[in-house]
Design a protein around this motif. Structure first.
Motif, short mmCIF file in Angstrom:
data_model
loop_
_atom_site.label_atom_id
_atom_site.label_comp_id
_atom_site.label_asym_id
_atom_site.label_seq_id
_atom_site.Cartn_x
_atom_site.Cartn_y
_atom_site.Cartn_z
N VAL A 2 19.31 9.54 58.70
CA VAL A 2 17.85 9.37 59.10
C VAL A 2 16.87 10.53 58.27
N ARG A 3 15.74 10.22 58.03
CA ARG A 3 14.94 11.19 57.10
C ARG A 3 13.73 11.31 58.00
N VAL A 4 13.52 12.64 58.18
CA VAL A 4 12.20 12.86 58.95
C VAL A 4 11.47 14.03 58.19
N CYS A 5 10.43 13.58 57.77
CA CYS A 5 9.49 14.60 57.19
C CYS A 5 8.31 14.96 58.17
N VAL A 6 7.81 16.32 57.83
CA VAL A 6 6.86 16.64 58.55
C VAL A 6 5.76 17.34 57.53
N TYR A 7 4.60 16.60 57.55
CA TYR A 7 3.63 16.74 56.54
C TYR A 7 2.47 17.85 57.15
N TYR A 8 1.95 18.65 56.58
CA TYR A 8 1.00 19.62 57.16
C TYR A 8 0.14 20.15 56.26
N ILE A 9 -0.80 20.91 56.73
CA ILE A 9 -1.88 21.56 55.87
C ILE A 9 -1.95 22.94 56.22
N ALA A 10 -1.76 23.85 55.28
CA ALA A 10 -1.64 25.37 55.66
C ALA A 10 -1.80 26.22 54.47
N LYS A 11 -2.19 27.22 54.59
CA LYS A 11 -2.28 28.12 53.24
C LYS A 11 -0.57 28.07 52.79
N ASN A 12 -0.73 28.42 51.49
CA ASN A 12 0.74 28.37 50.84
C ASN A 12 1.46 29.63 50.82
N THR A 13 1.17 30.49 51.79
CA THR A 13 2.18 31.70 51.86
C THR A 13 3.32 31.31 52.55
N LYS A 14 4.41 31.76 52.15
CA LYS A 14 5.71 31.82 52.71
C LYS A 14 5.79 32.74 53.92
N ASP A 15 6.38 32.40 55.08
CA ASP A 15 6.39 33.35 56.23
C ASP A 15 7.32 33.04 57.02
N LEU A 16 7.57 33.70 58.09
CA LEU A 16 8.77 33.56 59.14
C LEU A 16 8.74 32.12 59.66
N SER A 17 7.64 31.36 59.87
CA SER A 17 7.78 29.92 60.13
C SER A 17 8.71 29.23 59.18
N ASP A 18 8.54 29.56 57.99
CA ASP A 18 9.59 28.84 57.09
C ASP A 18 10.81 28.85 57.24
N THR A 19 11.11 30.20 57.64
CA THR A 19 12.67 30.53 57.76
C THR A 19 13.09 29.92 59.21
N LEU A 20 12.26 29.68 60.15
CA LEU A 20 12.86 29.29 61.26
C LEU A 20 12.87 27.81 61.30
N CYS A 21 11.87 27.17 60.40
CA CYS A 21 12.22 25.57 60.31
C CYS A 21 13.47 25.41 59.35
N GLU A 22 13.64 26.42 58.45
CA GLU A 22 15.06 26.20 57.64
C GLU A 22 16.17 26.05 58.59
N GLU A 23 16.13 26.93 59.38
CA GLU A 23 17.43 27.04 60.51
C GLU A 23 17.63 25.76 61.27
N GLN A 24 16.40 24.96 61.53
CA GLN A 24 16.31 23.64 62.21
C GLN A 24 16.97 22.88 61.20
N ILE A 25 16.46 22.63 59.86
CA ILE A 25 16.95 21.76 58.99
C ILE A 25 18.30 21.86 59.19
N GLY A 26 18.96 23.09 59.00
CA GLY A 26 20.41 22.94 58.86
C GLY A 26 21.16 22.42 60.25
N LEU A 27 20.41 22.72 61.37
CA LEU A 27 21.16 22.24 62.56
C LEU A 27 21.03 20.75 62.64
N VAL A 28 20.07 20.13 62.30
CA VAL A 28 19.73 18.65 62.44
C VAL A 28 20.71 18.03 61.39
N ASN A 29 20.99 18.69 60.38
CA ASN A 29 22.16 17.97 59.29
C ASN A 29 23.22 17.54 60.09
#
Length: 155
Positions: A2-29
């Motif tokens: 299954v492929r799930v993609c979340v498209y969004y619009i936000a300032k291009n700064t890497k932050d804690l939200s990216d880290t938390l989302c990366e954790e979910q990426i690993g979990l759903v895998n």
């Protein structure tokens, strides 16, 4: 897979939200789900956001339509969308192979774009920043696949 993609619009700064989302990426895998996040912020969007809501939504729509795939099950997120619990949310993921979620920019999504999607959901009556919306959505995606697979995470 299954492929799930979340498209969004936000300032291009890497932050804690990216880290938390990366954790979910690993979990759903674990469930055979490939989860991805794509930021569509562009120079045109940055300029439009200085103008007005109508112009901004028009630019957002153009950017989202560039990645719009007819075969995907498309879900827009907006304050006026359907409010569902986690079990109903899981049912939107059930028996789908390609799912795209769309989180609008600062001025939200246009009515025309929302109408092109298969569903329009709301995460809450509260207003969230894009960072928080991404985190909540990614956790609900994981929770949804846990529900569908009878995993004990969802109690």
């Amino acid at each position: 897979m299954v492929r799930v993609c979340v498209y969004y619009i936000a300032k291009n700064t890497k932050d804690l939200s990216d880290t938390l989302c990366e954790e979910q990426i690993g979990l759903v895998n674990y469930f055979g789900v490939k989860l991805g996040f794509v930021n569509l912020m562009s120079k045109g969007i940055k300029e439009a956001q200085r103008q007005n809501q109508s112009e901004s939504q028009e630019i957002y729509t153009k950017e989202f339509l560039k990645v719009f795939r007819e075969k995907d099950y498309k879900i827009s997120l907006s304050p006026n969308g359907k409010k569902v619990d986690s079990i109903k949310f899981a049912n939107y993921l059930k028996d789908k192979s390609d799912i795209s979620f769309f989180i609008g920019g600062a001025y939200g999504l246009s009515h025309d774009f929302i109408q092109k999607c298969d569903e329009n959901l709301s995460l809450s009556d509260l207003t969230f920043s894009h960072k928080i919306a991404k985190i909540i959505l990614s956790e609900q995606i994981y929770r949804g696949f846990c529900i569908l697979n009878n995993h004990p995470y969802h109690k």
